[in-house]
Design a protein around this motif. Structure first.
Motif, short mmCIF file in Angstrom:
data_model
loop_
_atom_site.label_atom_id
_atom_site.label_comp_id
_atom_site.label_asym_id
_atom_site.label_seq_id
_atom_site.Cartn_x
_atom_site.Cartn_y
_atom_site.Cartn_z
N GLU A 104 18.28 -54.54 15.81
CA GLU A 104 18.37 -54.23 16.88
C GLU A 104 19.24 -55.83 17.64
O GLU A 104 19.03 -56.78 18.00
N GLN A 113 27.15 -49.29 19.66
CA GLN A 113 26.53 -48.23 19.86
C GLN A 113 27.47 -47.09 18.88
O GLN A 113 26.99 -46.13 18.73
N ASP A 137 21.73 -50.29 17.17
CA ASP A 137 21.04 -50.28 17.83
C ASP A 137 21.52 -51.33 19.16
O ASP A 137 20.27 -52.85 19.17
N CYS A 189 21.73 -52.72 23.02
CA CYS A 189 21.51 -52.16 24.96
C CYS A 189 21.68 -53.40 25.47
O CYS A 189 21.75 -54.34 25.01
#
Length: 491
Positions: free
Chosen positions: A86, A109, A114, A116
């Protein structure tokens, strides 16, 4: 001036140079321990488990437009299953970094990561606040952290994660490498000091069971250890050092893995270097005020307590060094008085401290780096640079004793900007020029002692009397150049 006042100043000078000498002796003690530990056979590294854990990679950024894309691209090359990775970009930026981050995260992405972006409305808690907020949302049981100026190697997690084979291990710190250590005197001296910090200080403290610290980047934390130690806090300017000590004090074991090297960018200017060191100095003293009382009352071994005291209070060495230089002239006036029988002690103490430190740093390049050009160029310059920056860092140490928190001033990153003119665009300000003036003023204050020692044949003080004004002259010249003095309009 009354001889009594001279004697009082001499006493301040004497205490200061003895503290500097004690610092040099401590360097030699660490060096002796390191030499003995090098002879030990290192245990083989544990292997990765069949079921790999989920790792959250946190990238705290604040106005890092020059290097953000490079960092995101490097993280995308990490050798770790995408299903077990992540990526959090903790972006507090207010400039073009935001666009670079959005584009980089979109590419990650699209590649199946994953990834963000987490943005806050305010910079409350600065880096510590960003890490804490990201941790609340992190899904991984382990957290790898990289600052903007680092380029993690592709096998970073493959090298560090096996070190968590014991459930007692709370953090694994990798060694920093340097992308620009050959660029200038400023970066060369930094590489010299940081190499010794990792190779000798970290290596020795870890291998001998003493406390050492996470360096804020290029390391992996067990999430449980962060939470169990009280989490990230912003009441000091060195949240990494603070968390490291709190974690070790509650029983977590930190591991140093020097074979894993993460390249990084050193501050290329003396202005940036001083600003970085001011934050580190103030923060380390704040951490000492916060944690040392509890640590010293704990049942930990005395060797742990002694080393922790030297480590956390190291910033006060800048205060001692600054006092030693500005009191040199009045202290020498005791020569020929009733106190002259003791006049040789400061000179010998200062020389002892300097020699201890030089031997310590020389060892890094002589036995580890094996680069003769660096030995000849940077080791002799190290005492001069330390003398020159001492007064500025002494103020930070004093602030650390009496204040909490503070403003976290980021260290500028330049990435591919190679020319001095590009790097100095944001540096031609009053603060840089003001520091240059302070340094030149200290040259005027500290140069007369050299004439005095030659006239009075006080040869015990010649090394110190020569080095002090030379250090201030070097610092003033570099800062004046960085502030724009003497530059042509074309630049």
């Amino acid at each position: 001036m009354d001889i009594t006042l001279f004697s009082a100043v001499y006493a301040i000078h004497l205490v200061s140079v003895i503290l500097v000498a004690l610092y040099g002796v401590h360097r030699l003690v660490l060096l002796r321990l390191w030499v003995g530990l090098r002879r030990r056979e290192q245990p083989p590294a544990a292997e990765l488990p069949d079921s790999l854990p989920l790792v959250t990679v946190q990238l705290p950024l604040y106005n890092e437009e020059a290097v953000a894309s490079r960092l995101l691209a490097a993280v995308g090359e990490l050798s770790w299953p995408k299903a077990c990775l992540e990526i959090q970009v903790l972006d507090d930026s207010t400039d073009g970094t935001r666009s670079a981050v959005d584009e980089g995260v979109a590419r990650l992405q699209a590649a199946g990561f994953d990834a963000c972006v987490l943005r806050r409305s305010t910079r409350d808690g600065f880096k510590a606040g960003a890490l804490a907020e990201g941790l609340e949302k992190a899904r991984g049981s382990f957290v790898a952290i990289f600052d903007a100026d680092f380029i993690p190697p592709t096998d970073f997690l493959l090298q560090t994660m096996p070190r968590f084979s014991s459930s007692e291990v709370g953090m694994v710190q990798a060694r920093w490498g340097f992308l620009n250590d050959r660029d200038s005197l400023v970066t060369g001296v930094q590489a010299l000091t940081l190499s010794s910090h990792f190779d000798i200080e970290h290596g020795t403290r870890y291998a001998s069971g003493r406390f050492f610290n996470f360096n804020g980047t290029a390391g992996v934390w067990r999430k449980e250890a962060i939470v169990g130690a009280g989490g990230w806090t912003a009441d000091t300017l060195t949240e990494d050092l603070d968390l490291s000590y709190r974690a070790q004090m509650v029983g977590w074991r930190l591991v140093y893995h020097g074979a894993c090297v993460a390249p990084s960018e050193l501050p290329p200017t003396l202005t940036d270097f001083i600003a970085q060191q001011e934050r580190w100095t103030k923060g380390s003293v704040q951490t000492a005020v916060k944690t040392l009382p509890t640590l010293l009352r704990s049942p930990l071994a005395w060797r742990v307590k002694v080393e922790a005291s030297f480590h956390l209070l190291g910033g006060l060495g800048w205060l001692a060094g600054a006092l030693a230089t500005v009191t040199l002239w009045p202290a020498l006036m005791v020569h020929g008085t009733r106190a002259s029988a003791l006049a040789w002690i400061p000179g010998v103490a200062a020389l002892s401290g300097s020699c201890g430190a030089i031997v310590f740093y020389y060892t890094v390049y002589a036995l580890m780096e094996r680069r003769s050009r660096h030995l000849l160029r940077y080791v002799p310059m190290l005492p001069l640079v330390c003398i020159g920056v001492a007064p500025f860092l002494a103020l930070s140490a004093m602030e650390g004793l009496f204040t909490r928190h503070g403003v976290f001033h980021r260290t500028p990153k330049y990435g591919e900007l190679k020319t001095g003119g590009q790097r100095r665009k944001g540096l031609a300000d009053g603060a840089t020029f003001g520091r240059a003036l302070v340094a030149f003023a200290l040259v005027a204050v500290t140069a007369p002692p050299l004439l005095f020692v030659l006239d009075t044949l006080a040869f015990y003080a010649v090394p110190l009397a020569m080095a002090v004004p030379a250090g201030y002259m070097l610092t003033g010249a570099i800062l004046a150049r960085e502030s724009g003095v003497g530059r042509g309009a074309s630049e």
